[in-house]
Design an enzyme around this catalytic site. Sequence first.
Site, PDB file in Angstrom:
ATOM      1  N   SER A 101       2.783  -3.168 -22.514  1.00 58.11           N
ATOM      2  CA  SER A 101       2.397  -3.459 -21.135  1.00 58.11           C
ATOM      3  C   SER A 101       1.871  -2.184 -20.475  1.00 58.11           C
ATOM      4  O   SER A 101       0.858  -1.642 -20.905  1.00 58.11           O
ATOM      5  CB  SER A 101       3.568  -4.072 -20.369  1.00 58.11           C
ATOM      6  OG  SER A 101       3.084  -4.824 -19.274  1.00 58.11           O
ATOM      7  N   LYS A 153       4.749 -13.111   5.824  1.00 55.56           N
ATOM      8  CA  LYS A 153       5.266 -11.745   5.866  1.00 55.56           C
ATOM      9  C   LYS A 153       6.554 -11.601   5.063  1.00 55.56           C
ATOM     10  O   LYS A 153       6.834 -10.534   4.500  1.00 55.56           O
ATOM     11  CB  LYS A 153       5.511 -11.328   7.325  1.00 55.56           C
ATOM     12  CG  LYS A 153       5.942  -9.888   7.509  1.00 55.56           C
ATOM     13  CD  LYS A 153       4.883  -8.929   6.998  1.00 55.56           C
ATOM     14  CE  LYS A 153       5.333  -7.480   7.164  1.00 55.56           C
ATOM     15  NZ  LYS A 153       4.384  -6.541   6.540  1.00 55.56           N
TER      16      LYS A 153
END
Length: 277
Positions: A101, A153
């Site tokens: 990764s 948010k």
Amino acid sequence: MKKKIFIGLIIVIVILYIISYFTYRSSPKIAVIDIKGVISDYMSVIDNIEKAHRDKSIKAVVIAVDSPGGAVGAAQEIYSALQKLRKDKPVVVSMGNVAASGGYYISVPANVIYANPGTITGSIGVIIQHVSVSKVLDKIGIKIENIKSGKNKDILYPNNQLTPQQKQLLEETIKDVYNQFLEDIVRYRPVDINDLKQYADGRIFTGRQAKKLKLVDRLGNIQDAIKEAKKLAGLEGKTVMVIRLRKEEGLLQKMLDSKISTGELISFPRFYYLMSF
């Protein structure tokens, strides 16, 4: 008499030190920079890369990678630093146990990538975690309200349960970060992006498999990588010093890395180029 002998020895030691110092400074060097563990605190790595870039006696750099990946931003910082370094000096990567990764991502800008036949690499993809405790809070009678400026948010707050629309937003963001990963691979690797997409689904490869897929260049260990760096720097047959540039991590950073690498709950959300455990 003894005092004269003592003074003479001091003078000899000082002269030898001066000679060895200037010999060290002027001798051509190969620098080895270790990148181990989860990639989160990147500043010490960047400092070492810049040090190798500035030092004119360092003719090539070997990056010894042993990492399952880490935070996307940190991996991209290292990637960019290596891009700049390779413009002036050869960069060779030596993959150890794991370079998966983000560990693979930071390896990509190298001029040559070495992996051991059994190195675990690949795991090309992006992940972000969202842990919802809203149902548990409801059962024990605790209600937490998030006062927010917009409906998304608190999208990754643990007391928030993702709506289908919010999940789609996250998937679109992940897709963009994933595409950045692919674009940064094909910038340096001899693979077509459409071919890459077929196996860039998070699966892992051995070093031998990765070589067949052109994700790495050669099979070999750290000594082979150093030899390759000497060759690329035009130093074959010459006496070369191999030095290690590294900065020891503090106990707190090691503890933080351990929490991330063992998959424990992380209190702040990030996108990760990180191999799953």
